[in-house]
Write an enzyme that holds these catalytic residues in place. Structure first.
Site, PDB file in Angstrom:
ATOM      1  N   ASP A 107       0.816  -1.219   0.000  1.00 19.66           N
ATOM      2  CA  ASP A 107       0.000   0.000   0.000  1.00 19.66           C
ATOM      3  C   ASP A 107       0.848   1.266   0.000  1.00 19.66           C
ATOM      4  O   ASP A 107       2.008   1.262   0.430  1.00 19.66           O
ATOM      5  CB  ASP A 107      -0.877   0.038   1.258  1.00 19.66           C
ATOM      6  CG  ASP A 107      -2.049  -0.931   1.192  1.00 19.66           C
ATOM      7  OD1 ASP A 107      -2.039  -1.831   0.330  1.00 19.66           O
ATOM      8  OD2 ASP A 107      -2.963  -0.771   2.019  1.00 19.66           O
ATOM      9  N   HIS A 114       3.773  -2.124   3.309  1.00 17.45           N
ATOM     10  CA  HIS A 114       3.869  -0.855   2.569  1.00 17.45           C
ATOM     11  C   HIS A 114       5.211  -0.826   1.842  1.00 17.45           C
ATOM     12  O   HIS A 114       6.254  -1.016   2.477  1.00 17.45           O
ATOM     13  CB  HIS A 114       3.762   0.330   3.537  1.00 17.45           C
ATOM     14  CG  HIS A 114       2.433   0.401   4.247  1.00 17.45           C
ATOM     15  ND1 HIS A 114       2.151  -0.369   5.339  1.00 17.45           N
ATOM     16  CD2 HIS A 114       1.331   1.136   3.998  1.00 17.45           C
ATOM     17  CE1 HIS A 114       0.906  -0.109   5.741  1.00 17.45           C
ATOM     18  NE2 HIS A 114       0.384   0.805   4.940  1.00 17.45           N
TER      19      HIS A 114
HETATM   20 ZN    ZN Z   1      -2.622   3.214   3.146  1.00 16.00          ZN
END
Ligand code: ZN
Length: 240
Positions: free
Chosen positions: A60, A205
């Site tokens: 993400d 991430h």
């Molecule tokens: Zn996010």
């Protein structure tokens, strides 16, 4: 590693139409052949064995400068992942997005700049969600994400209905590595490996160096353990 140059004619029946348009031969086929290690980049879906354990790694808040390292590792280990991207980064990292797709990965929508969607007006939702769809389409020559991950997992029935009305499947996760909080590659790697199981969707991430280090190790070791690393859409297809 051996690089080979292949006559395009030999690839006519294995390349998608985007790579075989006569007027785009030079731009598209040359870099594809240059970067593509044929044995290590099967197209998703072609090689998935439904009876073997599979999970989806999801990245993400990118794309970012480290995303290509993840792509390199996915290629080496014949794996795929899903990238939930922010619309405001799409233009800057256009080449990375194109590479995501060229190598068989999936792109999902993660809003324009990461607000809590529950706080937005209808016009605000349009800006965040549809604006990102448009940016991705423009950057990739028309790819339209089919999955959306609301920032913070912040959703409610109204948000979910809005996404569905725009052809987007809301996609959360089973495993949160909390990698944004604990910037320690060993810790994040340990959480990924400890939670790996068939059907899981794992959140990391690709904008933190520690998370990327952890992911590179996890991609290798999950493969060694026999997991298939597939896109979210493939996971939903086989395990949804
Ligand atoms: Zn996010």
């Amino acid at each position: 590693m051996v690089s080979v140059k292949i006559d395009k004619a030999l690839l006519d029946d294995v390349l998608s139409g985007a790579y075989t348009k006569p007027d785009e031969d030079t731009q598209l086929v040359t870099p594809l052949v240059a970067q593509y290690h044929i044995q290590s980049r099967p197209l998703p879906g072609d090689t998935i064995n439904p009876t073997v354990r599979m999970l989806a790694l999801t990245f993400d808040d990118g794309p970012g400068d480290l995303t290509p390292k993840v792509l390199d590792q996915l290629g080496v280990y014949e794996s795929h992942a899903t990238f939930f991207v922010l619309g405001h980064l799409v233009d800057t990292y256009k080449a990375t997005l194109q590479r995501d797709l060229r190598e068989g990965n999936e792109i999902g929508n993660h809003s324009w700049n990461h607000p809590d969607l529950r706080s937005l007006s209808p016009a605000g939702l349009d800006q965040q969600v549809l604006g990102t769809q448009s940016a991705i389409q423009a950057a990739t020559g028309g790819y339209t994400p089919r999955i959306m991950r609301p920032p913070y997992g912040g959703t409610n029935p109204a948000v979910q209905r809005y996404l569905e009305a725009h052809g987007l499947t809301q996609t959360l996760w089973n495993v949160d590595t909390n990698d944004w909080l604990d910037r320690n590659a060993d810790v994040v790697y340990g959480r990924i490996m400890a939670s790996a199981a068939d059907g899981r969707i794992i959140l990391v991430h690709d904008i933190h160096p520690t998370s990327v280090q952890a992911a590179l190790r996890a991609i290798r070791d999950l493969k060694v353990q026999g997991f298939q690393l597939v896109t979210v859409s493939d996971l939903l297809k086989y395990r949804g």
